[in-house]
Design an enzyme around this catalytic site. Structure first.
Site, mmCIF file in Angstrom:
data_model
loop_
_atom_site.group_PDB
_atom_site.id
_atom_site.type_symbol
_atom_site.label_atom_id
_atom_site.label_comp_id
_atom_site.label_asym_id
_atom_site.label_seq_id
_atom_site.Cartn_x
_atom_site.Cartn_y
_atom_site.Cartn_z
ATOM 1 N N TRP A 163 0.831 -1.212 0.000
ATOM 2 C CA TRP A 163 0.000 0.000 0.000
ATOM 3 C C TRP A 163 0.855 1.246 0.000
ATOM 4 C CZ3 TRP A 163 -3.656 -2.121 -2.129
ATOM 5 C CH2 TRP A 163 -4.067 -3.413 -1.755
ATOM 6 N N ASP A 164 2.023 1.175 0.627
ATOM 7 C CA ASP A 164 2.958 2.295 0.520
ATOM 8 C C ASP A 164 3.341 2.534 -0.938
ATOM 9 O OD1 ASP A 164 3.378 3.250 3.130
ATOM 10 O OD2 ASP A 164 4.783 1.645 3.587
ATOM 11 N N VAL A 165 3.612 1.458 -1.649
ATOM 12 C CA VAL A 165 4.053 1.623 -3.036
ATOM 13 C C VAL A 165 2.893 2.086 -3.914
ATOM 14 C CG1 VAL A 165 5.036 0.448 -5.057
ATOM 15 C CG2 VAL A 165 5.957 -0.007 -2.770
ATOM 16 N N ALA A 168 2.418 5.671 -3.277
ATOM 17 C CA ALA A 168 3.505 6.425 -3.926
ATOM 18 C C ALA A 168 3.202 6.623 -5.405
ATOM 19 C CB ALA A 168 4.827 5.671 -3.767
#
Lengths: 406, 406
Positions: A163-165, A168
């Site tokens: 989910w971070d990626v 981003a």
């Protein structure tokens, strides 16, 4: 980095993954990305993995090609410098990327007062501003209960911070769409992305929400099977493992041909009265199909399996540890134009990826190492803000700016 | 959908996830996305999950808000129509998005001959054009060996198709950057993305490659622990589970405060001679910390844990099945402005997500359902290509175009 976004400048105020990853992507397409960190480094400056000397390989990997300025924003003058960098005039300027709370020195309205057409992208945990990280978001999104061994009764976390990626990548889209809009209309904007929304939107886009709401149930945990089609892992004679899939009829035929199991598969079709050319039938008969295929895989080393499956055009891949991928897979080597071996000051040489996209109209350029913390403090203060050497020296003396720090 | 990309048209020739997901994202920001499918539907038209009547919830979820044209591109005239759609003149036209092989009717040079400044984004499996899917790419990327229970000795596949989604998000960036470049220079381009490169670039960006090459080793499988800091799952008194993290000193203090374990944690610090304010020390002492915390979680139902952890500002989240997320979590409901309940023809009502990004300068607009296959065949032929009703009727009669198909 290629030079497609040359002339665009992104000022990044960040920590951990989502905003730094977005800044990295922007920089690898030619934007001038200036990352602001506290003097001495922020929350993620020593994040694991680290070298024996304590240098963060994580920080170095996420900040490739950026310029680094170290700044004490708790000091009024430091805050003014940060805001001046974010709100510089000029078409390519006035773009802020952050996953820190958008208040204080990062308050959008305060920044907008200094540059009305500011574009600011802010990544938060939850939409209401409450804290959430990749690991807590993933727990809430349902995947841990369908990941892992079939009869395991506990949640299985992912290790890759999905989910971070995704946040981003979404943030990069937010910058590009907003900058396009600003060039057309003259208007800036504040763009917000909640990490949790990236997960929940994906649940919608991939059909998981409709599955529960329309069908009234959800898929069970299915181990390494692929839901609704045929996909399975096998052990080889030399104790390696491979993942084999057959989503399409062509891939199924290639798999059957390579393994010489056509007659056996006809018997499976007869046994269950199923046409295995249809993927849902391959899913229904997956255990039996796997039992038929297993001896073929168990009786051959990976090299022979590779040759046979490639020859028939089957859709498969070896499992690799991180170390095996780097040691054995030409896709993870300088033979892949995306990769280049870089020399990272204070750390050493390692293979680093540039932009994932290949543009026919732009040369790839080289992959740049990460800065040392504060490496560009003086350069940025002089070049972007036009400060004199004397002024910069005074800021250092007062502890308002810092770096370069080994 | 908002209207930020209004006037931009993307012609999508696709199957499965990566290109359809990218088209969905473009459409939800205002682009006119026209998806071309074979008459009768492509490889993914009946992909699971499906309703009792066999309608794909997967297809419906990935194609929200697009226009659908059904076209037989094996026929010369069908191919000409497809290419005419892709190469129409006009600033907003001439953008092709595909994850099918870029040959035959999708050959870039052939299309470029019809429109010199064409932008074409092509998502492949591997860079050399060989086949790879999310599941085989993930196997190669190393994550399955560090995912799952700590002492499990087999690979654990992910269920969420991470690399498809990352490739999709990257494809959107490719479109936006290329279109920006075209407006500046007049030049189009061919943009390629290999699914495997999205995984291997991410290995680089998150430090996994440097970890192996610089440190000479890679992290072990660590179950639901979070590498290099404190993160752990716990069972509650009412048989729910929660994920708790403490990346920062503030989150650690909030966790200790909520659980009333300050004195015990001081004893842990003394026992191992470690300062638990540092995240690497929390990782080193993770088993003991977990043993100290476990009774607190085991002794309380989720509701009480929620209240206590929220009150202290700890960073945590409940594990939820897909069904629990939809039933219990207000973030997955129409209370979240990202979501809207839509009526999907032939399927029914379900909650659907719009754009993950909130732009202050654009209204969200409504979430549109997916088309029926070929729903816009006639509309697109008439409006975009200017074909007459008689001509369109003849194309239907000849089986060159199709739809709408219930």
């Amino acid at each position: 980095m290629n030079d497609l976004l040359k002339g665009m400048r992104v000022v990044e105020a960040s920590a951990f993954i989502a905003a730094p990853y977005a800044g990295l992507v922007m920089g690898q397409m030619g934007a001038d990305v200036i990352r602001i960190d506290p003097v001495g480094g922020g929350l993620d400056y020593r994040r694991w993995p680290v070298t024996a000397a304590g240098r963060s390989l994580y920080w170095a990997s996420l900040n490739k090609g950026k310029r680094s300025i170290a700044l004490n924003v708790r000091n009024g003058e430091g805050r003014e410098i940060a805001q001046a960098l974010m709100t510089q005039p000029g078409d390519g300027n006035g773009i802020v990327l952050s996953n820190l709370p958008a208040r204080g020195w990062l308050d959008y309205q305060a920044l907008k007062a200094k540059r009305d057409d500011l574009i600011m992208i802010n990544i938060t945990g939850n939409r209401d501003g409450s804290v959430a990280l990749d690991y807590t978001v993933n727990a809430a999104a349902g995947f841990p209960f369908v990941t892992g061994p079939e009869h395991y009764d506990r949640p299985v976390n992912h290790v890759m911070p999905v989910w971070d990626v995704v946040a981003a990548m979404s943030a990069v889209q937010g910058i590009l769409v907003s900058e396009r809009h600003r060039r057309g209309t003259g208007a800036g904007q504040f763009v917000q992305i909640a990490l949790s929304d990236t997960a929940f939107a994906t649940l919608s886009h991939l059909g998981f929400i409709a599955e529960v709401q329309v069908n009234g149930d959800a898929r069970p945990r299915a181990g390494n099977h692929v839901y609704g089609t045929y996909g399975q892992d096998f052990e080889t004679a030399d104790a390696r493992r491979v993942m084999v899939t057959a989503f399409t009829e062509r891939h199924w035929q290639a798999l059957v041909e390579a393994t010489g199991t056509a007659e056996k598969m006809r018997q499976v079709e007869s046994l269950f009265d199923l046409d295995l050319k249809k993927e849902e039938n391959r899913f229904a008969a997956r255990e039996t199909i796997t039992a038929v295929l297993r001896p073929w895989f168990a009786g051959r080393p990976l090299a022979n399996i590779r040759a046979a499956l490639n020859a028939s055009g089957a859709c498969w891949g070896p499992y690799q540890t991180f170390a095996q991928a780097i040691a054995e897979d030409p896709r993870v080597s300088a033979a892949n134009p995306m990769f280049e071996e870089i020399e990272q000051p204070g750390i050493g040489r390692f293979l680093a990826a540039g932009c994932m996209l290949d543009f026919s109209g732009a040369s790839r350029g080289s992959v740049k190492p990460a800065p040392i913390l504060g490496q560009h403090t003086d350069e940025v203060l002089a070049e972007v803000l036009g400060l004199s050497s004397a002024k910069i020296g005074a800021l250092h003396d007062a502890g308002i700016v810092g770096g370069p720090m080994e």
